[in-house]
Write an enzyme that holds these catalytic residues in place. Structure first.
Site, PDB file in Angstrom:
ATOM      1  N   VAL A  17      34.928  60.760  43.655  1.00  0.00           N
ATOM      2  CA  VAL A  17      35.934  61.623  43.010  1.00  0.00           C
ATOM      3  C   VAL A  17      36.149  61.303  41.533  1.00  0.00           C
ATOM      4  CG1 VAL A  17      38.250  62.558  43.210  1.00  0.00           C
ATOM      5  CG2 VAL A  17      37.103  61.697  45.225  1.00  0.00           C
ATOM      6  N   MET A  18      36.337  60.016  41.215  1.00  0.00           N
ATOM      7  CA  MET A  18      36.611  59.657  39.814  1.00  0.00           C
ATOM      8  C   MET A  18      35.423  60.024  38.927  1.00  0.00           C
ATOM      9  SD  MET A  18      39.611  58.366  39.163  1.00  0.00           S
ATOM     10  CE  MET A  18      39.511  57.361  37.680  1.00  0.00           C
ATOM     11  N   LYS A  80      32.425  51.813  42.483  1.00  0.00           N
ATOM     12  CA  LYS A  80      33.453  50.852  42.887  1.00  0.00           C
ATOM     13  C   LYS A  80      33.135  49.503  42.232  1.00  0.00           C
ATOM     14  CE  LYS A  80      35.640  49.428  47.175  1.00  0.00           C
ATOM     15  NZ  LYS A  80      35.080  48.130  47.535  1.00  0.00           N
ATOM     16  N   ASN A 107      37.289  49.571  37.465  1.00  0.00           N
ATOM     17  CA  ASN A 107      38.332  48.550  37.270  1.00  0.00           C
ATOM     18  C   ASN A 107      37.711  47.165  37.417  1.00  0.00           C
ATOM     19  OD1 ASN A 107      40.833  49.575  36.590  1.00  0.00           O
ATOM     20  ND2 ASN A 107      41.364  50.102  38.695  1.00  0.00           N
ATOM     21  N   SER A 133      42.440  54.940  32.935  1.00  0.00           N
ATOM     22  CA  SER A 133      43.633  55.097  33.773  1.00  0.00           C
ATOM     23  C   SER A 133      44.056  56.551  33.876  1.00  0.00           C
ATOM     24  CB  SER A 133      44.799  54.291  33.208  1.00  0.00           C
ATOM     25  OG  SER A 133      45.946  54.501  34.009  1.00  0.00           O
ATOM     26  N   GLY A 134      44.622  56.886  35.017  1.00  0.00           N
ATOM     27  CA  GLY A 134      45.176  58.220  35.196  1.00  0.00           C
ATOM     28  C   GLY A 134      44.824  58.812  36.541  1.00  0.00           C
ATOM     29  N   LYS A 187      43.256  46.908  30.438  1.00  0.00           N
ATOM     30  CA  LYS A 187      43.470  47.759  31.622  1.00  0.00           C
ATOM     31  C   LYS A 187      44.102  46.938  32.755  1.00  0.00           C
ATOM     32  CE  LYS A 187      43.188  51.329  34.440  1.00  0.00           C
ATOM     33  NZ  LYS A 187      43.300  50.881  35.789  1.00  0.00           N
ATOM     34  N   HIS A 190      47.666  46.683  32.008  1.00  0.00           N
ATOM     35  CA  HIS A 190      48.253  47.991  32.331  1.00  0.00           C
ATOM     36  C   HIS A 190      48.606  48.037  33.819  1.00  0.00           C
ATOM     37  CE1 HIS A 190      47.751  51.976  34.150  1.00  0.00           C
ATOM     38  NE2 HIS A 190      48.264  52.489  33.041  1.00  0.00           N
ATOM     39  N   TYR A 195      52.339  47.689  38.519  1.00  0.00           N
ATOM     40  CA  TYR A 195      52.882  47.063  39.738  1.00  0.00           C
ATOM     41  C   TYR A 195      54.376  46.776  39.560  1.00  0.00           C
ATOM     42  CZ  TYR A 195      48.573  45.860  42.402  1.00  0.00           C
ATOM     43  OH  TYR A 195      47.427  45.885  43.144  1.00  0.00           O
ATOM     44  N   LYS A 265      44.685  46.678  45.492  1.00  0.00           N
ATOM     45  CA  LYS A 265      43.234  46.504  45.332  1.00  0.00           C
ATOM     46  C   LYS A 265      42.886  45.275  44.508  1.00  0.00           C
ATOM     47  CE  LYS A 265      41.926  51.302  45.879  1.00  0.00           C
ATOM     48  NZ  LYS A 265      42.966  52.019  45.098  1.00  0.00           N
ATOM     49  N   ARG A 450      59.314  13.660  35.469  1.00  0.00           N
ATOM     50  CA  ARG A 450      57.864  13.430  35.302  1.00  0.00           C
ATOM     51  C   ARG A 450      57.610  12.039  34.733  1.00  0.00           C
ATOM     52  NH1 ARG A 450      55.493  16.303  31.486  1.00  0.00           N
ATOM     53  NH2 ARG A 450      53.435  16.248  32.433  1.00  0.00           N
TER      54      ARG A 450
HETATM   55  C1  6PG Z   1      45.149  53.782  37.061  1.00  0.00           C
HETATM   56  C2  6PG Z   1      45.451  53.050  38.330  1.00  0.00           C
HETATM   57  C3  6PG Z   1      44.203  52.904  39.126  1.00  0.00           C
HETATM   58  C4  6PG Z   1      44.432  52.613  40.589  1.00  0.00           C
HETATM   59  C5  6PG Z   1      44.933  51.241  40.845  1.00  0.00           C
HETATM   60  C6  6PG Z   1      45.745  51.175  42.103  1.00  0.00           C
HETATM   61  O1  6PG Z   1      45.430  53.225  36.026  1.00  0.00           O
HETATM   62  O2  6PG Z   1      44.672  54.928  37.140  1.00  0.00           O
HETATM   63  O3  6PG Z   1      45.959  51.795  38.039  1.00  0.00           O
HETATM   64  O4  6PG Z   1      43.408  51.978  38.453  1.00  0.00           O
HETATM   65  O5  6PG Z   1      45.243  53.551  41.153  1.00  0.00           O
HETATM   66  O6  6PG Z   1      43.807  50.444  40.984  1.00  0.00           O
HETATM   67  O7  6PG Z   1      45.854  49.865  42.400  1.00  0.00           O
HETATM   68  P1  6PG Z   1      46.356  49.297  43.761  1.00  0.00           P
HETATM   69  O8  6PG Z   1      45.536  49.952  44.850  1.00  0.00           O
HETATM   70  O9  6PG Z   1      46.083  47.854  43.628  1.00  0.00           O
HETATM   71  O10 6PG Z   1      47.792  49.670  43.860  1.00  0.00           O
END
Ligand code: 6PG
Length: 484
Positions: A17-18, A80, A107, A133-134, A187, A190, A195, A265, A450
Site C-alpha cells: 500500500v505505501m 518492510k 522506517n 510520515s503520513g 523520523k 517523530h 507515541y 512496531k 555512590r
Molecule cells: C508515520 C507513522 C508510521 C506508522 C508507525 C506506527 O509517521 O506515518 O509513524 O510510521 O504508522 O510506524 O507505529 P506503531 O505501529 O509502532 O504504533
C-alpha cells in the site's frame, strides 16, 4: 529494454500500500514518469490495471527496472524495514551505476541506514535513508519527508521529493535533514513524539470519561472543540473521529469493543533506547512506550486486577472546569514531549556529526505527518529567535504557556492519583518540568551514596576538584586524584 526506453525519472521498488500510493503520488505530479518493480509481478500487474492513468513503466526484473530509468537512476525502496531492505539494496547495487541514487523510504533504524550508506557509497552509488510520515493517505496525497544522505543526492532527489510532499503554508514538507542516517534518526524522533502525543490524548480521554461520566460521543465533541484552539492537530482530529465511531455489530462505541492492548512496531522503543545511550531524559516518550507494554500484559493485569485502589470515591464537582484543566495538562505535557524530542535531536546531531536545523524540522512536520500540529510554527519561531536554545520549553512562548497551564496540570495529576487512574505520561511530564526547574535536586544525595559504597567521588558546590569521604575510617574528606 533499449536506452531510448529509459524514460522514467524515478522508480519505486515494493508495491504494497505505501509503495503503490507513493508511486501514484509521484506519477500524478507534472514532469514525473515512474518506473515500478515488485518481487511478485502479479502485484505490479494489479497496480497497472487499477491505475492506467499513472502510466507506470513496469518491469519484471531488476535489469529491466534499471534500464527503464534515466540517469542518474533514482529509486525509492518501499519494503518492510529489515532484511528485505538489504536484499533489495543488494539487487539494485548490481544493476545501478556510480552516481545513481537508492532511497530507502521505510522506517529503518538509523544505525542500519548509517551502515547501509557506508557500504553503498563504496560502489559510488548514493544511498539516502528517508523517513516518510503520513500513513497511506499521506503517501498518496502528500507526506512529510525526512531525507538524509549526501548533498549530491539531494540535488537530484530534492525537486522530486518536493513535488510529492505535503505543503504547509506554501512550503513543501521536506528538507535535507543531514548526512547518512540523519533522516531516519529524525523520523524515529517523530515517531517517539507521536507515541507520547497519542498516550497523552488517551490519558485525557480516560480522565474525562471516568471523572465526568461523559460518553465517547460527547468526548468526541470536546476533542473537536479542542481542535479549534491551540491543540489543533491531526491526532486530536482523528481522536474525535475514533470516539464517534459506533460498532455496527453491538451498537456500542467502537472504543469500548476494541481490545485494550496497544501494539507497537518498534520506532518508539528505538527512540527511548537511543535516548538512553545518548543520556537524554525523554521520560514522557518512555512512559508512552511503557504504557503500551503494560497494556499488552494480560496475564499480569489479570493477576493484579484485585489489588486495592483508593478507598474514597472520586467525584468531579465542576465538569467544565475539570475538562479545561485536562486540556491545559495535555497542552503542557505535549510541550514537554516535543521539548524532549528536540533535545534528543540535538544530542544525536552532536554525536553523529549532523548539521540538523531544528527550526526546519519543525517546519516540515507542519503538514503531511502524523504529529502535524498548529503549534509547530511556534517551535520554528523559537529556534529562529534563538538557534542555541538549550531547552525548547524555556523559549518565551512555551514558558508562558507552561505558566498558564501548570496549576491545572498539578490538579489533574493529583486528581488522577487520588482516583487511582493511571496517568504515566501526564505525571512524568510534570515531574520532568519540576525536575528541570528545581534549584537543587536530590542528586547530591545520590552522589553521596555512590561515594559511600563505591568511592565514586563527588564535586562540591564551593570548591574546584573531585572529592571522596573516607566513610569507613575517620570520615575525613580527601581530594581525589583519580575518578572511578
Ligand atoms: C508515520 C507513522 C508510521 C506508522 C508507525 C506506527 O509517521 O506515518 O509513524 O510510521 O504508522 O510506524 O507505529 P506503531 O505501529 O509502532 O504504533
Amino acid at each position: 529494454m533499449s536506452a531510448d526506453q529509459a524514460k522514467a525519472n524515478i522508480g519505486v521498488v515494493g508495491l504494497a500500500v505505501m509503495g503503490s500510493n507513493l508511486a501514484r503520488n509521484l506519477a500524478s505530479r507534472e514532469g514525473n514518469t515512474v518506473a515500478v518493480y515488485n518481487r511478485t509481478y502479479e502485484k505490479t500487474e494489479h497496480l497497472l490495471a487499477e491505475h492506467p492513468e499513472a502510466e507506470f513503466v513496469a518491469s519484471s526484473t531488476y535489469e529491466e527496472f534499471a534500464a527503464s530509468l534515466s540517469t542518474p537512476r533514482t529509486a525509492i525502496i518501499m519494503v518492510k524495514a529489515g532484511r528485505g531492505t538489504d536484499a533489495v539494496i543488494d539487487e539494485l547495487v548490481k544493476v545501478f551505476e556510480p552516481g545513481d541514487i537508492i532511497v530507502d523510504g521505510g522506517n529503518a533504524l538509523f544505525t542500519d541506514t548509517i551502515r547501509r550508506e557506508r557500504a553503498v557509497r563504496e560502489t559510488g552509488i548514493n544511498f539516502v535513508g528517508a523517513g516518510i510520515s503520513g500513513g497511506e493517505e499521506g503517501a498518496l496525497l502528500g507526506p512529510s519527508i525526512m531525507p538524509g544522505g549526501s548533498a549530491e543526492a539531494w540535488e537530484t532527489l530534492g525537486p522530486i521529493l518536493k513535488s510529492i510532499a505535503a505543503v504547509a503554508e506554501g512550503e513543501p514538507c521536506v528538507t535535507h535533514v543531514g548526512t547518512d542516517g540523519a533522516g531516519h534518526f529524525v523520523k524515529m524522533i517523530h515517531n517517539g513524539i507521536e507515541y507520547a502525543d497519542m498516550q497523552l490524548i488517551a490519558e485525557a480521554y480516560d480522565l474525562i470519561r471516568r471523572g465526568t461520566g461523559k460518553t465517547p460521543a460527547e468526548i468526541a465533541e470536546i476533542f473537536a472543540e479542542w481542535n479549534r484552539g491551540e491543540l489543533e492537530s491531526y491526532l486530536i482530529e482523528i481522536t474525535a473521529e475514533v470516539l464517534k465511531q459506533v460498532d455496527a455489530d453491538t451498537q456500542k462505541p467502537l472504543v469500548d469493543v476494541i481490545l485494550d492492548q496497544a501494539g507497537a512496531k518498534g520506532t518508539g522503543a528505538w527512540t527511548v533506547q537511543t535516548a538512553l545511550d545518548l543520556g537524554i531524559p525523554v521520560s514522557g516518550i518512555a512512559e508512552a512506550v511503557f504504557a503500551r507494554s503494560l497494556s499488552s500484559k494480560p496475564a499480569q493485569r489479570a493477576a493484579a486486577s484485585d489489588l486495592p485502589g483508593p478507598s474514597e470515591a472520586w467525584t468531579v464537582d465542576d465538569a467544565d472546569a475539570f475538562i479545561e484543566d485536562v486540556r491545559l495538562a495535555l497542552y503542557a505535557s505535549k510541550i514537554v514531549a516535543y521539548s524532549q524530542g528536540f533535545d534528543e535531536i540535538v544530542a544525536g546531531a552532536e554525536q553523529y556529526d549532523w548539521d540538523i536545523k531544528k527550526g526546519e524540522i519543525a517546519k516540515i512536520w507542519r503538514g503531511g505527518c502524523i504529529i502535524r500540529a498548529q503549534f509547530l510554527n511556534r517551535i520554528t519561531e523559537a529556534y529562529d529567535e534563538d538557534p542555541g536554545l538549550v531547552a525548547l520549553l524555556t523559549a518565551p512562548f512555551f514558558r508562558s504557556a507552561l505558566e498558564q497551564a501548570q496549576e491545572a496540570w498539578r490538579r489533574v495529576v493529583i486528581a488522577a492519583t487520588r482516583a487511582g487512574i493511571p496517568s504515566p505520561a501526564f505525571s512524568s511530564s510534570l515531574s520532568y518540568y519540576d525536575g528541570l526547574r528545581a534549584d537543587r535536586l536530590p542528586a547530591a544525595l545520590v552522589q553521596g551514596q555512590r561515594d559511600f559504597f563505591g568511592a565514586h567521588t563527588y564535586k562540591r558546590i564551593d570548591k574546584e576538584g573531585t572529592f571522596h569521604t573516607q566513610w569507613s575510617g575517620d570520615r575525613t574528606e580527601i581530594e581525589a586524584t583519580d575518578t572511578h
